[in-house]
Structure formats: structure tokens, C-alpha cells
Design an enzyme around this catalytic site. Structure first.
Site, PDB file in Angstrom:
ATOM      1  N   CYS A 221      67.371  14.700  61.462  1.00  0.00           N
ATOM      2  CA  CYS A 221      67.729  16.101  61.489  1.00  0.00           C
ATOM      3  C   CYS A 221      69.222  16.225  61.184  1.00  0.00           C
ATOM      4  CB  CYS A 221      67.457  16.800  62.808  1.00  0.00           C
ATOM      5  SG  CYS A 221      65.736  16.832  63.252  1.00  0.00           S
TER       6      CYS A 221
ATOM      7  N   ARG B  38      68.880  13.319  56.014  1.00  0.00           N
ATOM      8  CA  ARG B  38      68.650  13.093  57.444  1.00  0.00           C
ATOM      9  C   ARG B  38      67.277  13.560  57.905  1.00  0.00           C
ATOM     10  NH1 ARG B  38      73.450  12.057  60.361  1.00  0.00           N
ATOM     11  NH2 ARG B  38      72.426  12.653  62.268  1.00  0.00           N
TER      12      ARG B  38
ATOM     13  N   TRP C  28      63.615  16.416  60.694  1.00  0.00           N
ATOM     14  CA  TRP C  28      62.716  15.257  60.703  1.00  0.00           C
ATOM     15  C   TRP C  28      61.933  15.406  61.996  1.00  0.00           C
ATOM     16  CZ3 TRP C  28      61.659  10.934  63.725  1.00  0.00           C
ATOM     17  CH2 TRP C  28      60.944   9.913  63.104  1.00  0.00           C
TER      18      TRP C  28
ATOM     19  N   ASN D  44      69.777  18.665  66.858  1.00  0.00           N
ATOM     20  CA  ASN D  44      69.465  17.314  66.404  1.00  0.00           C
ATOM     21  C   ASN D  44      69.351  16.450  67.666  1.00  0.00           C
ATOM     22  OD1 ASN D  44      71.560  14.699  64.987  1.00  0.00           O
ATOM     23  ND2 ASN D  44      69.368  14.742  65.212  1.00  0.00           N
ATOM     24  N   GLY D  45      68.218  15.741  67.803  1.00  0.00           N
ATOM     25  CA  GLY D  45      68.051  14.878  68.976  1.00  0.00           C
ATOM     26  C   GLY D  45      66.745  15.159  69.677  1.00  0.00           C
TER      27      GLY D  45
ATOM     28  N   GLU E 100      63.612  -8.202  52.607  1.00  0.00           N
ATOM     29  CA  GLU E 100      64.281  -6.978  52.169  1.00  0.00           C
ATOM     30  C   GLU E 100      63.578  -6.404  50.933  1.00  0.00           C
ATOM     31  OE1 GLU E 100      66.275  -4.963  53.387  1.00  0.00           O
ATOM     32  OE2 GLU E 100      67.226  -3.898  51.742  1.00  0.00           O
TER      33      GLU E 100
ATOM     34  N   LYS F  75      61.873  -2.699  50.780  1.00  0.00           N
ATOM     35  CA  LYS F  75      62.207  -1.696  49.758  1.00  0.00           C
ATOM     36  C   LYS F  75      60.926  -1.228  49.067  1.00  0.00           C
ATOM     37  CE  LYS F  75      66.290  -0.963  50.274  1.00  0.00           C
ATOM     38  NZ  LYS F  75      66.181  -1.394  51.586  1.00  0.00           N
TER      39      LYS F  75
ATOM     40  N   GLU G 191      58.801   1.056  51.510  1.00  0.00           N
ATOM     41  CA  GLU G 191      59.329   2.385  51.846  1.00  0.00           C
ATOM     42  C   GLU G 191      59.410   3.295  50.631  1.00  0.00           C
ATOM     43  OE1 GLU G 191      63.308   2.490  53.491  1.00  0.00           O
ATOM     44  OE2 GLU G 191      63.914   0.786  52.294  1.00  0.00           O
TER      45      GLU G 191
ATOM     46  N   HIS H  98      50.204 -21.446  55.694  1.00  0.00           N
ATOM     47  CA  HIS H  98      49.658 -21.336  57.047  1.00  0.00           C
ATOM     48  C   HIS H  98      48.862 -20.044  57.240  1.00  0.00           C
ATOM     49  CE1 HIS H  98      51.788 -24.903  58.249  1.00  0.00           C
ATOM     50  NE2 HIS H  98      52.879 -24.406  57.686  1.00  0.00           N
TER      51      HIS H  98
ATOM     52  N   LYS I  95      67.312   9.009  57.161  1.00  0.00           N
ATOM     53  CA  LYS I  95      68.370   8.007  57.001  1.00  0.00           C
ATOM     54  C   LYS I  95      68.936   7.524  58.336  1.00  0.00           C
ATOM     55  CE  LYS I  95      71.414   5.949  54.251  1.00  0.00           C
ATOM     56  NZ  LYS I  95      70.774   4.783  53.617  1.00  0.00           N
TER      57      LYS I  95
END
Ligand code: F6R
Length: 615
Positions: free
Chosen positions: A2, A27, A78, A102-103, A488, A492, A495, A511, A610
Site C-alpha cells: 500500500c 507498492r 495491496w 498503510n499497514g 534467483e 524471477k 513471479e 535425489h 514491492k
């Protein structure tokens, strides 16, 4: 998660709020809204505009239904509590109070019950709306003013909250509250701005006040008055930021992510600037209190996501350089474990945003046990560096603002900063010779050019990516320092492209994961020269025998292996100490182009945000 903005001054608030929200959309982008106060005849009124979905929807709605006024607040969401619908979009209102948040308000269920039994009608499913009702109720029941009512309401809520609040009866005032979520005030000429971070309002000002935990700011166009929640005055310094506003624009690139991938050579150069001294043959770690680290006997690294992968590379490298045990933990796990750290343990938190709730909590957990704290961070004055300030400090990455949700230049500069830190600790402990230091410093200096060389493969990588638009699964294999890069690369891919991708230590494949391989499974093999090169080649053959389609990330002159791969991307031969960041770049471009070819929203992938300020 947010983003919130606010404006009070002499310009049209709607324009500034929408413009600032555009730079804050990374955000969260489930829904958005703005509210302004304006005079109609002689009375002040509140205009609220909200829309589900991306900011563009709000922009369209506002075009049809403009808001007047020179004061207002805005939000990009968000979703945590309540689906991403118009009803749950911010701002929320309880007459005469309107606010954005926000929160998370942790005791919202209990407060909701109290408000409902007192006869309040709640219109949304959010935790936020109750705060508006609490302030309005304080005003009405106790006949107090906006500020006193807000102060009383804030004492009743628990959790993490950055709030910007309007009162229809006070048409020149925004009240801001900051508790465990970032909030800054931008200072202008007869106007002031509020935002969750600098980038949102960079075109308007470069002078900022960073609010601290427990601050309440009363912001008018010519004044800013800061107190704590009990009304005690707080003095906060004004900071000047020398970022150009263009850092938060795409500058001709189709996406922020592509721009940020191409900015990596510069970001690395900036991160190295004045930190390599060839006169004294040593690294210089500005912001790190090395003197406090003389007696450490152990290092723990905590981080999340890509930052965790940077930590994994650091673990391998630091153990080798510093000759101390280095442990690595996901911050979300570390924070709930009875970890064995003490005053001789250095706990390093890695974070691009400096606000990731789990990393922050993990560091606090370590601090409570007496450990020394140090951070690697990209965001000046964010919560994580502030926590480490009185301990071992912060080594800032200088990647500049990273707008795309997927981390690229921040990740690469984290690897560089951790490399510098490892060298600094090694030299302090006399674990490295002058020649070795010089060799490492020279290697770091080669990194920007090596990455420029990989970037020239962009069109080839784009063509290769197009072959895989229908793939639903992928494996990424690497060994040693390239194992974290395999993880990584897979992250990428997941997402951005929503492809199920797994990173594996190449030697571990036999294995279990080898059972997945058939002719439909693309396998990306990081097979550049390293001390385990031959082992990786054997793993590549194991995949090939089972029909897997191989994309090899290979040394520039490795023609022998090239003939064994369906597709190959070459990287320059570089010193082992900088191989990991060089090998990362083709995987970033691969994921970017694949997502783009699938027509997906590269900069704002679904369900993500983010800055992850919730658990
Ligand atoms: C992946 C990504 C995330 C972040 C993670 C930690 O591309 O960006 O996995 O790395 O959310 O964020 P910071 O580094 O801000 O703590």
C-alpha cells in the site's frame, strides 16, 4: 505494501495526488482512491473517488468525475483485509473524517465489535475503516478537536500503521501518524507533501522530513508540527536528497524492469564508488562501525526473497574470506526461533526496501538477544538501517530507486556490497593478504564491463525466451555460487511469468527432481567455468540423456558444451569471485522477455507488492 500520499498547498490536489500515486503504484495495485476537501458555497465538503483495479481505472473515473480542492490524500492498495473491490478501496470515511492507511490494525476485530455495538455502520471489510470511526466517535462523544480526537483514537489501535487523515471541518490540515510503516513529509513553497516514500514526490521537492516511530504530524501548507502520540514536541531534521526525478521514470524503456536491468553497470559503479582504495590497498566501508566487530565469532544473515539469495552467495564467499562460521536464515523463520545469538554474533539483515516486516522483526529479535546488527540496504533512512544505526551500522547499496516489483539492480548491488563487507571483515581480522585484496578489488572493478557484455545478448535472449512461452514448468540448475543464482533465476521466472520453476543444486537433482525431466521440461543449466565445472557438465549430460531441453549459460568460448545444449547464452570469462552476479543477468533478461512475450504485466505481477510490510 500500500502506498499513501497527501498534498496541502495552492495547486490542484487531484493532479498531484494522481501523479504521485503513479510513482507509488509498485507498492500495491489492487485498487486506488483519492479524497479532497473543497469549498461549496460556504461549507467545506469531501470528495472521494475510488476504483478497483489499477490506478488507470481511478484516473479514468476521476476524468469523468473531477475533484476540486487544494488539499487531499490518496492511496494505492495491496489488499490484506477485504477483497480488492471498490467498497474496500481507500480512502475510508466516517463523517467528518476521511483517511488512508498503510499497514495492519491488529486489534481490528475487537474494535469492530465495539463500534458495531455502539451503533456504527461499517461499510467495508477493512481494518482501516474502524480508525475513521474511532476518530469521528471521539470528536462527537467527547466534543474534542480533530487533533485530540486522533490522538485518543490512535491510543486504542495496535499494529502497524501509517495514516493520512482529513477532517471536513479543518480544510487546511492533514494529520499524519506513523507507527512501523514508512511515512515522509516533502517540504515545498507554501505547500507540503506526504508520501510512503521519496520517489512519489521527487518531482516536487528534494527536502524531506522522515517521520519516526510514534510520530504525529499536523501538516498545513506553511507549517509542519510534529509531536509524539502524547502530544510532546518532536524535532525532526530536514534532509536533502540529491536524486534526479528521472530516476523514477522509464526513460524510453518499455518497462521499469528492463531499464533497471540495463542500469546495473551504473548501479555497481555507484556502489563501489570511494569504497576501493588502491592507495592503501583496502576497502573502505562507510557507514559500518568496524571497530564494534573486532570480537565477533559468528555471522548470521537474515533476509527474504531475492535478498535471501544474495545472502546465500555471501555465506559461501564470507566463510571463505573471513574464516568465521556464517549461517543463513529466512527472516520469517529466524524471527520465531529461539536463536542462539549473543554479543559476539553479527547479524546482517539484507533488504532493498529497508521495510520488510520479517527482516525487521528478525533483526529486532537478534537485538533483544544482545547481537550486533548490520544492514545492507538500498533505501536511505528506512526502518532497517535506522534500527542498525546504533549497532554496527549500514552499508548502503547505491542502486537508486527500484520501481519494478521484481528485484534486479538491487539484488546485484547487494552481492557487491556483501562482497565488500566480506573483504572489510577479512582485512580487519588479518585473514587476507594484500595481493588477494587487490585481486578482489580488481575483479569488482571488472564487473560493470562484464555485465555490459552480457546485456549485448539481449536480443538473442529475447529470441530464446520466445521458444518457451507455452512451458508450464522449468528447472534451473547450478552448483557452488551459481546454486543461489539458479534459485534467483527460478524466482524471477515464477513471479514474472507464472511458470512453475524450481532452482536446484545440480548435484542434488539425482535425489528426486530428475524424475521430472522429460522432453517437455526446459532445464536452464548454469555451466560457466568454476571449480565444479566438470560436475555440472555431468549433471547436464544426465538431463540430456533423459530428453530434457537444455538452455546453457556458458563461458564465451565453451564451444564443446554449446554443442550439447539446445540453446546457449554466453557470458564473459571473469574471476570466480564475480561469476555469480555476471551469471544472474541472462536469467533476469530471460524471465523478463518470457513474461513480456506472454503479454503479462512485467512491472506489476499479480498478487505481489514491492515493499512487504506485513508478515
Ligand atoms: C523478488 C523480490 C522479493 C524481495 C523480497 C525482499 O524479485 O523482489 O523477493 O527480494 O520481498 O524485499 P527487500 O529486499 O525489500 O527486503
Amino acid at each position: 505494501m500500500c502506498g499513501i500520499v497527501g498534498y496541502v498547498g495552492h495547486q490542484n490536489a487531484e493532479t498531484i495526488l494522481l501523479d504521485s500515486l503513479r510513482r507509488l503504484e509498485y507498492r500495491g495495485y489492487d485498487s486506488a482512491g483519492i479524497a479532497t476537501l473543497f469549498l461549496a458555497n460556504t461549507s467545506c465538503q469531501t470528495a472521494i473517488r475510488r476504483a478497483a483495479g489499477k490506478l488507470e481505472n481511478l484516473r479514468e473515473f476521476v476524468k469523468q468525475n473531477p475533484c476540486q480542492g487544494t488539499i487531499g490524500i490518496g492511496h494505492t492498495r495491496w489488499a490484506t483485509h477485504g477483497k480488492p473491490t471498490e467498497k474496500n478501496a481507500h480512502p475510508h470515511q466516517s463523517d467528518p473524517i476521511t483517511l488512508v492507511h498503510n499497514g495492519i490494525i491488529e486489534n481490528h476485530l475487537q474494535l469492530r465489535e465495539q463500534l458495531l455495538s455502539a451503533g456504527h455502520q461499517l461499510k467495508s471489510d477493512t481494518d482501516t475503516e474502524i480508525v475513521a470511526h474511532l476518530i469521528a466517535a471521539e470528536k462527537k462523544n467527547n466534543q474534542v478537536n480533530f487533533i485530540t480526537a486522533t490522538r485518543a483514537a490512535v491510543q486504542q489501535i495496535r499494529g502497524a500503521f501509517a495514516l493520512a487523515i482529513l477532517d471536513e471541518n479543518e480544510q487546511d490540515t492533514i494529520v499524519c501518524i506513523k507507527q512501523a510503516c514508512p511515512l515522509i513529509i516533502g517540504i515545498g513553497q507554501h505547500e507540503n507533501f506526504i508520501a510512503s516514500d521519496f520517489t512519489a514526490i521527487l518531482p516536487y521537492t528534494n527536502q524531506f522530513i522522515i517521520l519516526e516511530e510514534g510520530d504525529m504530524a499536523v501538516v498545513k501548507k506553511d507549517t509542519i508540527h510534529i509531536t509524539n502520540f502524547d502530544g510532546v514536541e518532536q524535532n525532526r531534521p530536514i534532509k536533502i536528497l540529491d536524486w534526479s526525478p528521472s530516476v523514477a521514470e522509464k526513460n524510453g524503456f518499455s518497462h521499469f524492469m528492463l531499464k533497471e536491468i540495463f542500469e546495473q553497470p551504473l548501479a555497481i559503479t555507484d556502489t563501489l564508488r570511494e569504497r576501493l582504495s588502491f592507495i592503501e590497498n583496502k576497502v573502505v566501508l562507510d557507514g559500518v562501525h568496524l571497530d564494534k566487530l573486532k570480537h565477533i565469532n559468528r555471522i548470521c544473515i537474515v533476509a527474504c526473497g531475492s535478498s535471501f539469495h544474495a545472502g546465500m552467495i555471501a555465506k559461501y564467499q564470507m566463510e571463505d574470506l573471513v574464516k568465521l562460521p556464517v549461517e543463513l536464515d529466512l527472516a520469517s523463520e529466524f524471527r520465531y526461533r529461539p536463536v542462539l545469538v549473543d554479543a559476539h554474533t553479527l547479524v546482517i539483515g539484507i533488504s532493498q526496501s529497508g521495510e520488510t516486516a520479517d527482516t525487521l522483526a528478525a533483526l529486532r529479535h537478534a537485538q533483544n538477544k544482545g547481537a550486533l546488527l548490520l544492514s545492507i540496504c538500498n533505501t536511505l533512512e528506512s526502518s532497517i538501517p535506522r534500527l542498525c544505526h546504533h549497532s554496527a551500522g549500514t552499508l548502503y547499496t547505491r542502486a537508486g530507486p527500484e520501481i519494478s516489483v521484481a528485484s534486479t539492480k538491487a539484488f546485484i548491488t547487494q552481492i557487491v556490497a556483501l562482497h565488500l563487507l566480506g573483504l572489510g571483515l577479512a582485512q580487519q581480522r588479518d585473514q587476507i593478504t594484500k595481493n588477494d585484496i587487490i585481486e578482489h578489488m580488481n575483479a569488482l572493478l571488472q564487473l560493470p564491463t562484464a555485465i555490459e557484455t552480457v546485456l549485448q545478448e539481449d536480443s538473442l535472449i529475447q529470441k530464446i525466451a520466445q521458444h518457451f512461452v507455452s512451458s508450464t514448468d522449468m528447472l534451473f540448475l547450478g552448483r557452488g555460487a551459481l546454486y543461489p543464482i539458479a534459485l534467483e533465476g527460478a524466482l524471477k521466472m515464477k513471479e514474472l511469468s507464472y511458470v512453475h520453476a524450481e532452482g536446484y543444486a545440480a548435484g542434488e537433482m539425482k535425489h528426486g527432481a530428475i524424475a521430472l525431466i522429460d522432453e517437455k521440461m526446459p532445464v536452464i543449466v548454469l555451466a560457466a567455468q568454476s571449480h565444479v565445472y566438470e560436475k555440472v557438465v555431468s549433471n547436464l549430460e544426465e538431463v540430456k540423456t533423459r530428453g530434457g531441453c537444455i538452455v546453457g549459460i556458458l563461458d564465451e568460448n565453451d564451444d564443446a558444451l554449446k554443442s550439447r545444449c539446445e540453446f546457449s547464452i554466453h557470458i564473459p570469462v571473469v574471476p570466480k569471485s564475480i561469476l555469480a552476479p555476471v551469471a544472474t543477468v541472462p536469467l533476469q533478461l530471460f524471465a523478463y522477455h518470457l513474461a513480456n512475450a506472454k503479454g503479462l504485466d512485467v512491472d506489476q505481477p499479480r498478487n505481489l507488492a514491492k515493499s512487504v510490510t506485513v508478515e
